[in-house]
Design a protein around this motif. Structure first.
Motif, PDB file in Angstrom:
ATOM      1  N   ASP A   1      41.969  95.655 -24.002  1.00  0.00           N
ATOM      2  CA  ASP A   1      41.708  96.109 -25.369  1.00  0.00           C
ATOM      3  C   ASP A   1      40.627  97.188 -25.391  1.00  0.00           C
ATOM      4  N   LEU A   2      40.918  98.256 -26.088  1.00  0.00           N
ATOM      5  CA  LEU A   2      39.955  99.340 -26.268  1.00  0.00           C
ATOM      6  C   LEU A   2      39.505  99.296 -27.719  1.00  0.00           C
TER       7      LEU A   2
ATOM      8  N   TYR B   1      42.320  85.722 -33.991  1.00  0.00           N
ATOM      9  CA  TYR B   1      43.737  85.534 -34.304  1.00  0.00           C
ATOM     10  C   TYR B   1      44.633  86.140 -33.250  1.00  0.00           C
ATOM     11  N   GLY B   2      45.680  85.414 -32.906  1.00  0.00           N
ATOM     12  CA  GLY B   2      46.707  85.927 -32.013  1.00  0.00           C
ATOM     13  C   GLY B   2      48.022  85.264 -32.334  1.00  0.00           C
ATOM     14  N   SER B   3      49.119  85.884 -31.897  1.00  0.00           N
ATOM     15  CA  SER B   3      50.414  85.281 -32.204  1.00  0.00           C
ATOM     16  C   SER B   3      51.463  85.723 -31.187  1.00  0.00           C
TER      17      SER B   3
ATOM     18  N   SER C   1      45.372  83.894 -24.081  1.00  0.00           N
ATOM     19  CA  SER C   1      46.055  82.637 -23.815  1.00  0.00           C
ATOM     20  C   SER C   1      47.375  82.940 -23.121  1.00  0.00           C
ATOM     21  N   TYR C   2      47.744  82.056 -22.239  1.00  0.00           N
ATOM     22  CA  TYR C   2      49.081  82.107 -21.642  1.00  0.00           C
ATOM     23  C   TYR C   2      49.837  80.902 -22.185  1.00  0.00           C
TER      24      TYR C   2
ATOM     25  N   ASP D   1      47.345  87.658 -26.797  1.00  0.00           N
ATOM     26  CA  ASP D   1      46.010  88.245 -26.904  1.00  0.00           C
ATOM     27  C   ASP D   1      45.419  87.856 -28.242  1.00  0.00           C
ATOM     28  N   VAL D   2      44.239  87.312 -28.204  1.00  0.00           N
ATOM     29  CA  VAL D   2      43.565  86.875 -29.420  1.00  0.00           C
ATOM     30  C   VAL D   2      42.405  87.824 -29.687  1.00  0.00           C
TER      31      VAL D   2
END
Lengths: 285, 915
Positions: free
Chosen positions: A99-100, B442-444, B415-416, B437-438
């Motif tokens: 992430d950038l 938040y991630g989804s 998270s995996y 990727d959170v």
């Protein structure tokens, strides 16, 4: 289904880039995030290798797929904010710089990497945060320059997870919370790392910690912790001179004896059980 | 009347109001100036900012929710609130007075800045005139009597999607009770939110100490009132009212899925997130909206069985305001009210005493707990399905850290996700769901679980690990709506822990007033049905039974009472899913390492250890800090986690009540470095019953992982000799352990930089039905090793054999090798060694490589690859696909993939092969 389709399209593109690019190109897959919102930049940001063709980030998640010359080490992100330049490892094949983060301001994030058991600074540790990388110096200190920041909202900034790795240490993570910028610097203090080549698990918890000097010469010292006139714990000091106690809140006194030797009595006021009281070093006499 | 020109009542009001926040939607504003306009501006600003914040925090979740259900209606988000003006820290005297029987009237300004458009005013008046009897019935008479002025504060609203929803102020500084209300474009939204705001006025100066009560009760009552036939003006469209409730009030059918620990806490939006400018984007997800909705839906359950519960509870709080901040007293009072309504003691709610019911609703947890928290919020995608869509879910994760003072930091991480099929084989739907990727908390991911069982539904267990946190949900793939059966079912769910044997059948029976449906077959742990009965759509009490049939003899494994809201319902049915776990030998005096094999219903408090807060010594090692977190800074103990605890006296009968799945493989997440963990099962688990999962890899044996992903040794605690002063063990030793015994904690070292997840298998797992394959017996005349490779499509399977032999050569050897007959276009798995081979036995070598060709595949469909060691020894099998993705298997393991082409050529490598 929109999100899924978009993600699928993004990954499909990534796959095409990896497989169909020329031998001199690399595919860089990443994500640009806005430190003010915690989400993708809106309007979209543009990612490029400096002076070369750029691509826009995806509206939905800020992701991008950029075909760039193999060996590329810099990415330029332009947006409604000031431009951000990120240094990445030389790109080859499919590179994923992570992430950038971009934002309205830039700060330096400073800290120090320290061995958790010996308190010795760790040199050469690789530190990354928000797409910015640095290496710790001989005294363990590091400076991450030009990290995205928003002085109006630190919610997203504090949630960014930084990573630290060093040879013979467990990789660890850190956040900047709850520190804010002062004069363009966010100082996060010490980040502790645990040696990975030590098969011994950590010692027991404590909330009172102290040392009896001289180190090596204080082995066998009996440290007695008292609450009022009542002794509540006794600790036998080892060769490292360290003693610890894990006790409830209270105002304690600590006395030391080793044969005919002793040290001045100390006080330890445990106000909260989640705070470690560091007792000043004492020297046997 | 124009309040701006009205003199104040000699109170010192201020322009710069100081804010404090007892609850998310209840604001205290300190006033000390005569500038009433600035006070109003401040009130409006605070409420609107809150509305914008809450709308921003929940926008993404609302959009996803609407998309998933195919809702086209765009409902403005609103969150009615209460403002309390204080002077010198004390609330201004209420403008309304208490009478024996209270009632409210409303009044509107006829001139000035706060006048509504006449038609809109008439709508509000109409709502009030119509709804009062129902409000009195559901919520009870108001706490005070008098006139409440309803005024227009719409002038400066700049975001129509984030209107604050109106607010009530018990004394506006001029001696009037006042509702300040916006002008909604949608009449139904206006009506629903006006009812909500009126209920806040009903509460008046009295209130409850936690959002779980204050917000939950008002929201449940608002839903009940708005859905009561005839309660609202007949000019309003009931479907539109339902759309408003569905958007922001009711959690819908999936209460069971969302009933997770991370929801709990005294307030729904942390003070730091409420009082600072917040990220306006939707990236923060839906935890906050979810909290509001879950609270209303929890109390909605109570109203299903006891329609008078909230009314009676409110009256008790009006009579004794201190009760509102006494959670124990409130629980006792609720039980008394239930007994009074039912006419007998020992009455139940969803089959449980109120206390037992209350502590099972994590949204009603009022205690403040610290540490990292993870909540998984799945949303079934039931509209717009096409192609091979079978079990499509948006799986959202909310990841945050709660500080001691209640502030929340929205964390980032990776998270995996781990998706388990009914037999706890890891599923890989597509590579885009391999990683989540959170960011900003938040991630989804949006997996589509393929049709593995020829159209039959099946249970997918989802573990979302991030560092040492893991959250699990059980979802019914193919049970709600699929591309081929797009009409959503209205009754669906999963069953866990059923003690199945081969040949058993499992079914669910559901009864509601006047109807019984069933047996509904449970296939692969999941079920789904369209009841086709309009009466099922009512909010009502269901009796759900899980019945196991063995040798034609039915046996009821579980009877559960469920109070559902209107519409469909998802059920997560756990056989033996809760209970009391008694620690073997309790907890000893002195220092000890204890671990939790259950998910406790409530946060552990010092009282649970019979200690005061300043006496409790509880600690957990945090490798991220490289030091211990000490109580009260430590997380509330969780299942699968271990803790040091130091007790001044032994507690030989220490036990915990909580959720447990004793027959289900259960995951524990570990971060790099040292972890204090415990068996998440109430039995001793040997390492041979543990699988270790690293990122996107397939599960591997503990023994194989040891030394590679995790440390070779792990450690348990042994108490040392008693301290000569305290007389209790204050130190101890860590010694090598060989199994994970329940109730104890262990130090496990993780070497893998991304951490690992450990899956603990119980001795009698209920994960069936297993797919049973009779591996072909391969006769070999010379020593060596042979692995059977199986390609299956759910209905058929084909095989090939790879192996090594001391007698083999690289060339084709008819004694050992077999050619595959020419293909006929169907599914086939072959080994390529210049020719298409059915059996390819190579010379003995510790590493053997083969080229594997999968033929006759249909792109987009799912297939399984299985392995089976027939003779000899193989350490591991690595299969690399055309994308260079390598899956590492142990012999006997398999995986699922989606075909990307008719023919796919992979590489397979056998390592550690030998005799």
């Amino acid at each position: 289904m929109k999100t899924r389709d978009l993600l699928f399209a993004t990954l499909l593109l990534a796959g095409c880039g990896g497989g169909g690019g020329s031998a001199g190109n690399a595919t860089i897959v990443g994500r640009v995030l806005d430190v003010q919102t915690g989400g993708p930049p809106s309007p979209q940001a543009s990612v490029s290798v400096p002076s070369q063709t750029s691509v826009l980030t995806a509206i939905a998640d800020g992701s991008f797929v950029l075909t760039a010359p193999a060996g590329t080490t810099q990415l330029l992100v332009t947006s409604s904010y000031p431009p951000f330049t990120f240094t990445i490892p030389p790109a080859s094949g499919t590179a994923t710089p992570g992430d950038l983060w971009i934002g309205p301001e830039k700060v330096d994030v400073t800290g120090r990497v320290v061995d958790s058991s010996t308190a010795v600074p760790i040199a050469g540790a690789s530190v990354t945060l928000a797409g910015i990388s640095a290496t710790s110096l001989g005294d363990g200190t590091f400076t991450l320059p030009n990290v995205a920041y928003s002085s109006t909202s630190q919610a997203a900034f504090w949630g960014i997870t930084g990573n630290i790795s060093a040879t013979n240490y467990f990789a660890t993570t850190f956040t900047t919370a709850p520190n804010v910028a002062a004069a363009g610097i966010v100082a996060i203090g010490d980040v502790l790392m645990t040696a990975s080549n030590n098969p011994n698990p950590p010692g027991a918890p404590y909330d009172i910690h102290g040392r009896v000097l001289p180190i090596g010469g204080s082995s066998g010292t009996v440290v007695t912790l008292s609450l009022g006139a009542t002794a509540v714990r006794v600790f036998n000091v080892g060769s490292d001179g360290v003693y610890t106690f894990w006790v409830p809140t209270g105002s304690y006194t600590i006395s030391y004896s080793r044969g005919s030797q002793s040290a001045p009595q100390q006080n330890a006021n445990v106000v909260q059980t989640n705070t470690i009281v560091d007792v000043p070093d004492v020297t046997l006499q | 009347m124009d309040l701006i020109t009205k003199p104040l009542l000699g109170l010192a009001l201020v322009a710069a109001a100081n804010l404090s926040h007892a609850q998310s939607s209840r604001f205290k504003i300190e006033v000390s100036s005569r500038a009433q306009t600035s006070v109003y501006a401040k009130m409006d600003s605070v409420v609107r900012n809150y509305g914008r914040v809450a709308a921003g925090l929940t926008r993404h979740a609302r959009e996803l929710r609407q998309q998933s259900r195919g809702l086209q209606t765009r409902v403005p988000f609103s969150l009615p609130s209460t403002v309390v003006l204080t002077s010198n820290g004390q609330p201004l005297e209420p403008a309304l007075s208490r009478l024996a029987v209270n009632s409210l009237t409303i009044a509107f300004d006829s001139s000035g800045s706060f006048v509504f458009p006449s038609a809109y005013q008439a709508e509000l008046q109409s709502v009030f005139d119509t709804v009062v009897p129902t409000m009195n019935a559901v919520f009870g008479p108001p706490s005070t009597s008098g006139t409440v002025y309803v005024r227009n504060y719409d002038a400066t609203i700049d975001d129509r999607d984030a209107v604050a929803g109106g607010y009530f102020v018990a004394n506006n500084g001029s001696g009037q009770a006042e509702i300040r209300f916006p002008v909604y474009q949608n009449a139904e939204a206006a009506a629903v939110n006006f009812v909500h705001t009126l209920l806040l006025a009903y509460l008046g100066p009295d209130n409850y100490g936690w959002d779980a009560f204050q917000e939950g009760l008002v929201r449940a009552a608002t839903m009940k009132i708005a859905r009561t036939p005839g309660a609202m003006p007949n000019t309003l469209d009931p479907a539109q009212i339902e759309a408003v409730l569905d958007s922001t009030y009711d959690v819908g059918p999936t209460y069971d899925w969302y009933n997770q620990r991370a929801l709990g806490g005294p307030v729904f939006i942390a003070a730091n997130l409420k009082s600072t400018q917040l990220p306006p984007g939707g990236s923060l997800g839906g935890l906050y909206l979810l909290r509001f909705q879950m609270s209303g839906s929890a109390w909605q359950k109570a109203l299903v069985e006891y329609p008078g519960l909230i009314s009676a509870l409110n009256q008790d709080v009006y009579g004794n305001p201190a009760l509102g901040s006494d959670v124990s007293g409130l629980q006792t009072d609720c039980q008394s009210i239930m007994d009074s309504i039912s006419g007998h003691s020992g009455s139940t709610l969803e089959g449980l005493s109120f206390h037992d019911w209350f502590r099972r609703q994590f949204i009603l947890e009022t205690g403040q707990t610290q540490g990292q928290k993870l909540l998984v919020e799945p949303i079934a995608i039931s509209s717009g399905l096409s192609g091979t869509d079978f079990g499509v879910f948006a799986v959202q994760a909310n990841y945050f850290l709660t500080a001691l003072n209640g502030d929340e930091t929205l964390l980032s991480g990776t998270s995996y996700p781990i998706f388990w099929d009914p037999a706890f084989n890891r599923i890989f739907p597509t590579s885009q769901e391999d990683r989540m990727d959170v960011a900003g908390g938040y991630g989804s991911v949006t997996p589509n679980f393929p049709d593995f069982f020829s159209g039959q539904a099946y249970r997918v267990v989802i573990d979302i690990p991030i560092l040492d946190q893991v959250a699990r949900v059980n979802l019914p793939a193919g049970a709600i709506a699929t591309a081929t059966n797009p009409a959503p079912n209205d009754l669906y769910g999963t069953v866990e822990n059923a003690p199945l044997l081969l040949g058993d059948s499992l079914a669910v029976t559901v009864s509601w007033p006047g109807s019984t449906l069933g047996p509904i077959p449970v296939t692969n742990g999941a079920f789904g049905v369209n009841t086709a009965d309009p009466t099922f759509q009512n909010a009502q009490k269901l009796t759900v039974q899980v019945v196991l049939t063995r040798n034609a003899s039915p046996n009821t494994l579980l009877t559960r009472i469920v109070d559902k809201g209107p519409g469909p319902i998802a059920l997560d049915l756990h056989v033996d899913g809760s209970g009391t776990y008694s620690f073997p030998n309790g907890l000893p005096a002195g220092i000890w390492m204890a671990g939790l094999p259950v998910d406790p219903f409530a946060s552990l408090t010092p009282a649970d250890f019979n200690l005061s807060a300043n006496q409790l010594l509880l600690a957990r090692y945090d490798q991220t800090l490289a030091q211990y977190r000490l109580y009260p800074d430590v997380e509330s103990p969780k299942i699968g986690h271990g803790y040091f605890v130091r007790l001044p006296a032994a507690q030989p009968a220490f036990s915990l009540d909580g959720r447990t799945d004793p027959n289900t493989p259960t995951a524990v997440a570990l971060k790099p470095g040292w972890n204090m963990i415990a068996s998440p099962l109430p039995e001793s688990v040997p390492t041979s019953s543990i699988k270790v999962i690293r990122s996107t890899g397939v599960p591997i044996d503990y023994a194989t992982s040891a030394g590679a992903d995790i440390g070779v040794d792990f450690f348990r605690f042994v108490q040392g000799a008693p301290d000569s002063a305290s007389g209790l063990p204050e130190t101890g030793s860590l010694v090598q352990a060989t199994s994970f015994d329940p109730g104890l904690a262990y130090f496990v070292r993780v070497i893998a930089p991304e951490g690992v997840t450990m899956l603990f298998f119980p001795s009698n797992p209920s994960v069936g039905p297993f797919s049973t394959r009779n591996a072909a017996t391969l006769a070999t005349s010379s020593p060596g090793w042979t692995v059977q490779l199986t390609l299956g499509d759910g209905q058929r399977q084909v095989d090939a054999f790879a192996g090594g032999s001391q007698a083999a050569t690289r060339a084709f050897d008819p004694r050992l090798d077999s050619l595959m007959p020419p293909g006929i276009g169907g599914m086939q798995i072959v080994l390529i060694e210049g020719q298409r081979m059915y059996r390819d036995i190579q010379p003995m070598n510790s590493t053997a490589k083969f080229s594997l060709r999968l033929e006759g595949l249909i792109p987009g469909l799912s297939y399984t690859i299985g392995t089976s060691l027939l003779n000899g020894r193989v350490h591991d099998i690595r299969i690399t696909d055309e994308r260079s993705v390598t899956r590492r298997l142990m012999p006997g393991q398999g995986f699922t993939f989606i075909a990307s082409a008719k023919t796919q050529v992979w590489q397979v490598m056998f390592q550690g092969a030998g005799l």
